[in-house]
Design an enzyme around this catalytic site. Structure first.
Site, mmCIF file in Angstrom:
data_model
loop_
_atom_site.group_PDB
_atom_site.id
_atom_site.type_symbol
_atom_site.label_atom_id
_atom_site.label_comp_id
_atom_site.label_asym_id
_atom_site.label_seq_id
_atom_site.Cartn_x
_atom_site.Cartn_y
_atom_site.Cartn_z
ATOM 1 N N GLY A 9 23.763 -34.028 -10.972
ATOM 2 C CA GLY A 9 23.234 -32.671 -11.013
ATOM 3 C C GLY A 9 22.785 -32.217 -9.638
ATOM 4 C CB ALA A 10 23.724 -33.553 -6.388
ATOM 5 N N GLY A 13 19.403 -26.505 -8.032
ATOM 6 C CA GLY A 13 18.089 -26.815 -8.566
ATOM 7 C C GLY A 13 17.429 -28.031 -7.956
ATOM 8 C CB ILE A 14 15.404 -30.744 -9.533
ATOM 9 C CG1 ILE A 14 14.397 -29.840 -10.242
ATOM 10 C CG2 ILE A 14 14.700 -32.010 -9.059
ATOM 11 C CD1 ILE A 14 13.887 -30.435 -11.539
ATOM 12 N N GLY A 15 18.192 -31.175 -8.141
ATOM 13 C CA GLY A 15 19.108 -32.129 -7.534
ATOM 14 C C GLY A 15 19.468 -31.764 -6.105
ATOM 15 C CB SER A 124 11.611 -32.255 -20.262
ATOM 16 O OG SER A 124 11.017 -31.043 -20.689
ATOM 17 C CE1 TYR A 151 16.623 -30.218 -21.122
ATOM 18 C CE2 TYR A 151 14.348 -29.824 -21.778
ATOM 19 C CZ TYR A 151 15.274 -30.129 -20.800
ATOM 20 O OH TYR A 151 14.854 -30.351 -19.517
#
Length: 260
Positions: A9-10, A13-15, A124, A151
């Site tokens: 997930g790079a 966002g966070i990644g 989460s 989720y």
């Protein structure tokens, strides 16, 4: 010695924020993402990086990506399981749990080869309302027609995986940890009305870079400062529900995920 850091997930966002942080401190990066254009852009922003495209909704692509990662390195110091999204039905468990579970197994010898390695998983607060069937996580449950329940179940799976990985792999030098990044202003957040309602709450809603700072801390902190299998928020241990910390449920999920 230069570390090798693999981030799923790079491309956003966070990644992506984490990738830029790791690149700034000289780590070698292997970046995984679904969108080819965004992934190429991420690679151009991060020095000493290799990109591998994979859709985590397709386990065959995950296996192929693992082979490419293995070809690119002989050791992995940090594996960041960050890829995820809001989906209905079994896809939520495939993308958010099973793909990362399988990737970690396929890269396990590279994690062992580092001597002292880490798996950092983005979990989460949503785990609290998950309705995960640990014996059949991909069951097409009526509950999982709601994206947020699906989720939540996948985030329960992330924490259960972290605890069980610590029990099974800790003796080989692997330190698995998970963290709640807060509600992050990202493409993920913009797809959810619930996230947008929570936006005015500063302690919960943060930037991707702030969340990436938590991730980086978990990758960089001395091992003695972390609890194997621990779950963190704002650099402190964070409580999870008993459903997400039960060793029995974790072991059962592990076995069903191997079969899934």
């Amino acid at each position: 010695m230069t570390r090798t850091v693999v981030i799923t997930g790079a491309s956003a966002g966070i990644g992506l924020a984490a990738a830029r942080r790791f690149a700034a401190q000289g780590d070698r990066l292997i970046l995984l993402g679904r969108d080819e254009r965004r992934l190429a852009a991420a690679g151009s922003l991060c020095a000493n990086s290799t990109t591998v495209r994979a859709d985590f909704g397709d386990l065959d692509q995950v296996r192929a990506a693992a082979r490419k990662v293995r070809d690119a390195c002989d050791r992995i110091d940090v594996l960041v399981n960050n890829a995820g999204g809001l989906y209905r039905g079994p896809k939520a468990l495939v993308v958010n749990h099973l793909a990362g579970f399988r990737l970690a197994h396929d890269l396990l010898d590279r994690l062992y080869a580092a001597g002292s390695s880490r798996i950092v998983t983005t979990a989460s607060l949503a785990e609290a309302w998950g309705v995960l069937d640990v014996d059949n996580p991909l069951k097409n449950s009526l509950w999982h027609r709601a994206r947020w329940l699906a989720y939540g179940s996948s985030k329960q799976a992330n924490i259960l995986f972290t605890g069980e990985a610590a029990r099974r792999w800790g003796a080989h030098g692997v330190l698995p940890v998970a963290f709640f990044p807060g509600l992050v202003r990202s493409r993920f957040a913009s797809s959810s009305p619930l996230f947008m309602l929570a936006k005015p709450i500063p302690v919960l809603f943060s930037s991707p870079d702030r969340a990436a700072g938590q991730l980086q801390w978990l990758a960089d902190a001395p091992a003695a400062e972390l609890v194997p299998g621990g779950y963190y928020f704002m650099r402190e241990r964070f409580p999870a529900t008993p459903r997400s910390t039960s060793p029995d449920r974790a072991a059962r999920l592990w076995e069903s995920s191997l079969r899934g």
